[in-house]
Scaffold this active site. Structure first.
Site, short mmCIF file in Angstrom:
data_model
loop_
_atom_site.label_atom_id
_atom_site.label_comp_id
_atom_site.label_asym_id
_atom_site.label_seq_id
_atom_site.Cartn_x
_atom_site.Cartn_y
_atom_site.Cartn_z
N GLY A 31 29.07 62.52 -20.38
CA GLY A 31 30.08 62.19 -18.76
C GLY A 31 29.96 62.95 -17.96
CB ILE A 36 34.94 68.31 -15.98
CG1 ILE A 36 36.11 67.97 -15.48
CG2 ILE A 36 34.26 69.03 -16.80
CD1 ILE A 36 37.18 67.83 -17.09
CG HIS A 158 45.38 68.98 -24.87
ND1 HIS A 158 46.00 68.48 -25.75
CD2 HIS A 158 45.42 68.19 -23.99
CE1 HIS A 158 46.13 67.21 -25.71
NE2 HIS A 158 45.52 66.73 -24.28
CG MET A 209 38.81 71.47 -16.34
SD MET A 209 40.47 72.11 -17.94
CE MET A 209 38.89 71.37 -19.39
#
Length: 296
Positions: A31, A36, A158, A209
């Site tokens: 990713g 992020i 979370h 993050m």
């Protein structure tokens, strides 16, 4: 993953960008083209803990890799794009970090994204099991607070009320009137939503993050190299509470989790929060387990 807040955080990150015994690790970011993934890859590229950095996504990774390759640090960088290149990306990896997924937009809950993001993570972890079965896998999820000044374990889950900051265990010790404590706790629990709203649809909490993800990887690599006393919070299989998965401080070692350090002494307010989180946590976990059972 962003679930332990410490005065040592900045020092840990600087260690990652300075020196360490673990200096030949191959790390993959799955990713790597996302909000992020790109800053996370930048932080990892700057670390001598990493000798090889493999970047994977469904688009744009060759460009991200080419850009990062101009940074004068030792880690070699290679971009991989599309499912057919994923096996080569994962081959020989020591650590795999997965920030992949669709970002949250204003008005959306994390549950709205479950099926899409669960499918992505399930596919990627299945590939990890096949092509780098010994690798440590770090899956990014979110809460957060400024990590520079205090140490505060954040336990539970979370999302929303499952995010439980243990302010009674803060170092240095702090005390708040009950009304301020409740407001602070709510602010921490909704930190991700606050960022989504502030970005007005242009993204979610990606930079913080990425920082948290890099810090966790550096801590894990330190522990894998034999450093003692490395502690981070993470959401893992657990028997600490009635919830089968729960985030608590974990002592990390050469093979991952060495010891679950548990809850510690909770205040009455924190005990109530843990109890209140159970139904939502167990429902989310059940949904995830049913998804995994039926995933093909």
């Amino acid at each position: 993953m962003l679930s332990r807040l410490s005065a040592a955080t900045s020092a840990a990150l600087r260690r990652g960008i300075a020196t360490s015994a673990q200096s030949n690790a191959k790390v993959a970011v799955l990713g790597a083209s996302g909000g992020i993934g790109q800053p996370l890859s930048l932080l990892l590229k700057n670390s001598p803990l990493v000798s090889k950095l493999s970047l994977y996504d469904i688009a744009h990774t060759p460009g991200v890799a080419a850009d990062l390759s101009h940074i004068e640090t030792k880690a070699s960088v290679k971009g991989f794009m599309g499912p057919e290149q994923l096996p080569e990306c994962l081959k020989g990896c020591d650590v795999v970090v997965i920030p992949a997924g669709v970002p949250r937009k204003p008005g959306m809950t994390r549950d709205d994204l479950f099926n899409t993001n669960a499918s992505i993570v399930a596919s990627l972890t299945s590939a990890c099991a096949k092509h780098c079965p010994e690798a440590m896998i770090c899956i990014i999820s979110n809460p957060g607070l400024d990590p520079a000044r205090v140490t505060v374990p954040v336990i539970g889950g979370h999302a929303g009320k499952t995010i439980i900051p243990l302010i009674s265990q803060c170092t240095p010790k702090v005390e708040f009137p009950q009304d301020q404590l409740e407001k602070l706790t709510a602010r921490i629990q909704e930190a991700g939503t606050e960022v989504v709203q502030a970005k007005a649809g242009a993204g979610s909490a990606t930079l913080s993050m990425a920082y948290a993800g890099a810090r966790f990887v550096f801590s894990l690599l330190d522990a894998m190299s034999g450093k003692q006393g490395v502690v981070e919070c993470a959401f893992v299989k657990s028997d600490v509470t009635e919830s089968p998965y729960f985030s608590t401080p974990l002592q990390l070692g050469k093979k991952g989790i060495e010891k679950n350090l548990g809850l510690g002494k909770l205040s009455p307010f924190e005990e109530k929060m843990v109890a209140a989180a159970m139904s939502e946590l167990k429902a989310s976990i059940k949904k995830g387990e049913e998804f995994a059972k039926n995933f093909k």
